[in-house]
Design a protein around this motif. Structure first.
Motif, PDB file in Angstrom:
ATOM      1  N   PRO A  15      -5.248   5.737  -2.953  1.00 34.16           N
ATOM      2  CA  PRO A  15      -6.028   4.551  -3.329  1.00 34.16           C
ATOM      3  C   PRO A  15      -5.243   3.279  -3.070  1.00 34.16           C
ATOM      4  CG  PRO A  15      -5.218   5.699  -5.281  1.00 34.16           C
ATOM      5  CD  PRO A  15      -4.915   6.583  -4.118  1.00 34.16           C
ATOM      6  N   LEU A  16      -5.949   2.250  -2.664  1.00 32.48           N
ATOM      7  CA  LEU A  16      -5.333   0.946  -2.434  1.00 32.48           C
ATOM      8  C   LEU A  16      -5.233   0.201  -3.756  1.00 32.48           C
ATOM      9  CD1 LEU A  16      -7.342   0.198   0.777  1.00 32.48           C
ATOM     10  CD2 LEU A  16      -4.853   0.435   0.692  1.00 32.48           C
TER      11      LEU A  16
ATOM     12  N   GLY B 204      -5.255  -3.011  -4.586  1.00 32.76           N
ATOM     13  CA  GLY B 204      -6.041  -4.211  -4.851  1.00 32.76           C
ATOM     14  C   GLY B 204      -5.265  -5.143  -5.754  1.00 32.76           C
TER      15      GLY B 204
ATOM     16  N   TRP C   1       0.841  -1.194   0.000  1.00 30.73           N
ATOM     17  CA  TRP C   1       0.000   0.000   0.000  1.00 30.73           C
ATOM     18  C   TRP C   1       0.877   1.245   0.000  1.00 30.73           C
ATOM     19  CZ3 TRP C   1       0.557  -3.333   4.149  1.00 30.73           C
ATOM     20  CH2 TRP C   1       1.287  -2.848   5.228  1.00 30.73           C
TER      21      TRP C   1
ATOM     22  N   GLN D  71      -8.236  -5.173  -1.851  1.00 30.40           N
ATOM     23  CA  GLN D  71      -8.314  -3.801  -1.343  1.00 30.40           C
ATOM     24  C   GLN D  71      -8.738  -3.783   0.126  1.00 30.40           C
ATOM     25  OE1 GLN D  71     -10.907  -1.789  -4.267  1.00 30.40           O
ATOM     26  NE2 GLN D  71      -9.149  -0.462  -4.732  1.00 30.40           N
ATOM     27  N   ARG D  72      -9.694  -4.625   0.471  1.00 35.20           N
ATOM     28  CA  ARG D  72     -10.137  -4.697   1.864  1.00 35.20           C
ATOM     29  C   ARG D  72      -9.001  -5.148   2.775  1.00 35.20           C
ATOM     30  NH1 ARG D  72     -12.425  -8.181   5.646  1.00 35.20           N
ATOM     31  NH2 ARG D  72     -12.167 -10.008   4.307  1.00 35.20           N
TER      32      ARG D  72
ATOM     33  N   GLN E 124      -5.716  -5.002   2.158  1.00 37.89           N
ATOM     34  CA  GLN E 124      -4.681  -3.964   2.175  1.00 37.89           C
ATOM     35  C   GLN E 124      -5.076  -2.804   3.085  1.00 37.89           C
ATOM     36  OE1 GLN E 124      -4.670  -3.323  -2.022  1.00 37.89           O
ATOM     37  NE2 GLN E 124      -3.381  -5.098  -2.465  1.00 37.89           N
ATOM     38  N   GLY E 125      -6.353  -2.467   3.078  1.00 37.34           N
ATOM     39  CA  GLY E 125      -6.830  -1.401   3.958  1.00 37.34           C
ATOM     40  C   GLY E 125      -6.685  -1.763   5.426  1.00 37.34           C
TER      41      GLY E 125
ATOM     42  N   HIS F  87     -10.091  -8.371  -6.682  1.00 36.38           N
ATOM     43  CA  HIS F  87      -9.582  -7.004  -6.528  1.00 36.38           C
ATOM     44  C   HIS F  87     -10.195  -6.339  -5.293  1.00 36.38           C
ATOM     45  CE1 HIS F  87      -8.466  -2.860  -7.574  1.00 36.38           C
ATOM     46  NE2 HIS F  87      -9.739  -2.537  -7.475  1.00 36.38           N
ATOM     47  N   SER F  88     -11.491  -6.444  -5.147  1.00 35.55           N
ATOM     48  CA  SER F  88     -12.165  -5.834  -3.989  1.00 35.55           C
ATOM     49  C   SER F  88     -11.698  -6.472  -2.685  1.00 35.55           C
ATOM     50  CB  SER F  88     -13.684  -5.973  -4.132  1.00 35.55           C
ATOM     51  OG  SER F  88     -14.150  -5.270  -5.268  1.00 35.55           O
TER      52      SER F  88
END
Length: 438
Positions: free
Chosen positions: A236-237, A239, A229, A323-324, A326-327, A319-320
């Protein structure tokens, strides 16, 4: 690259079993074929008929009888993995890493089993192995040292392996006939465990070229690759779709000397025990032969479940999901870095992580991380003394002024509080033991 020159005796001597070849040859025979050649349990004896998986968001995925019973609960699953899963992993690797040469894929029971297999295939007891100065402690203590390998630790800094130091080290080793010259480099390039560092592509190219010059195999163990990240909270992450392409040793490999290990443990679950190796077809063939005599491959039923999940997600869903994940890690890393910035001044030096699970700190007033363990106990916090990740772990004279802070599991609030407590422990140590800056 001459693969046979790198293989161990076991790696060279492995052959496909005659019974396995017969089972494979007739496994897809005509419908009226009567199979009297294999000790296969009948499908009617299997207790599972199908599976239903419920995801964290409530989505339900049904894994039907064809996927589970007909394909995955028998001995005839290919050692390289169930084809629908290997095809997905191969497509992912091709898109993200864009290998320069021909590669194949083998599914493994996690990255630890992959590493165990590669050590058996390429190294003998007493052989030399290049590792980063600080490396994955589990592999170090459970495999590398018990296997009797002679470990040469390559210098690292906040940017990972230092190419100039590696070159000098290898040139020195080349002139020393008292020990075998290392034929293999084991490296964790992204979010390195324990240092949290990530090596740049420029350095990677230098390291790869050095390994080519000295005919050294590269084991690229990259379990944290998808946990990257940018540190800015508003950034933006990446993903899956926004990860940089072609940024690995595998991307550079022109002659089949890179063996890449990936894992779902950090991005899905360790309990799945699903990893994969990407390497030249000749290497993957050796891996398949090894698996035939040891594990018979990763769990077939679990492969079916993972494949069904990935098929349901598709690239957009994966991808989603990334992203979750990584967040989650970015928030925890930020909490660790914020607490360190506020509390560790004058006590330790650190670099805010942008990948992986760890904050690596160098102590300014302790000669060894073990010195502060009693003080951590006093403040009800624990971090890992750095010596456990160093090849000199069993050397009683070795002093290592580092701690590894793992931020992955606790909540961001608990991470923040934990680093604050760690600072109190370090301050108490300084006050009671006096300054002994290293």
């Amino acid at each position: 690259m001459n693969l046979s020159a790198h293989l161990s005796r076991l790696g060279r001597d492995l052959q496909a079993g005659e019974l396995r070849k017969l089972i494979t040859e007739f496994g897809g025979g005509s419908s009226d074929m009567i199979s009297l050649h294999a000790g296969l349990p009948p499908e009617a004896s299997f207790p599972l008929a199908s599976m239903s998986l419920t995801l964290a968001d409530g989505t339900r995925i049904d894994v039907d009888e064809t996927d589970v019973v007909k394909s995955q609960m028998q001995y005839m699953v290919p050692q390289t993995g169930w084809p629908p899963l290997t095809a997905w992993l191969e497509a992912l690797t091709a898109e993200i890493h864009r290998p320069a040469g021909a590669v194949a894929t083998a599914v493994t029971s996690g990255s630890t089993q992959a590493m165990t297999m590669l050590l058996a295939l390429f190294l003998e007891r007493g052989d030399s192995l290049l590792v980063e100065e600080f490396t994955y402690s589990h592999i170090l203590e459970c495999s590398l040292l018990p296997e009797g390998l002679q470990l040469h630790f390559a210098a690292v800094d906040e940017g990972g392996l230092i190419p100039s130091a590696l070159r000098s080290q290898l040139e020195s080793l080349k002139s020393d006939s008292s020990r075998p010259f290392p034929r293999t480099l084991y490296t964790i390039p992204v979010g390195q465990n324990p240092t949290g560092s990530s090596i740049s592509m420029a350095r990677r190219k230098e390291v790869y070229d050095i390994c080519r010059e000295h005919d050294i195999l590269i084991i690229e163990d990259d379990p944290y690759f998808y946990i990257q990240w940018r540190p800015e909270p508003e950034a933006p992450l990446p993903g899956l779709l926004d990860l940089e392409r072609g940024q690995s040793y595998l991307s550079l490999d022109r002659d089949g000397r890179v063996i890449r290990i990936d894992s779902l443990s950090k991005i899905m679950s360790p309990g799945l025990r699903i990893g994969w190796i990407t390497a030249s077809p000749a290497v993957v063939e050796r891996c398949s032969l090894y698996s035939n005599g040891h594990t018979l491959g990763a769990c077939g039923v679990m492969q079916a479940g993972v494949a069904a999940l990935l098929r349901r997600w598709g690239d957009a869903g994966f991808h989603s999901h990334l992203q979750r994940i990584q967040g989650i890690y970015r928030a925890k890393a930020a909490a660790a870095a914020r607490a360190a910035q506020e509390s560790l001044g004058g006590l330790a030096v650190f670099q805010a992580p942008t990948a992986g699970m760890f904050l690596w700190i160098r102590l300014l007033h302790a000669r060894d991380g073990r010195d502060v363990v009693p003080f951590m106990r006093r403040y009800n916090v624990v971090a890992v003394p750095g010596f456990v990740s160093h090849p000199r772990i069993h050397d009683p004279t070795f002093e290592c002024p580092y701690l590894r802070v793992g931020f992955s599991y606790p909540s961001p609030e608990a991470v923040y509080e934990g680093v604050k407590r760690l600072a109190q422990a370090l301050e108490s140590h300084r006050e009671e033991k006096g300054s002994c800056a290293t």
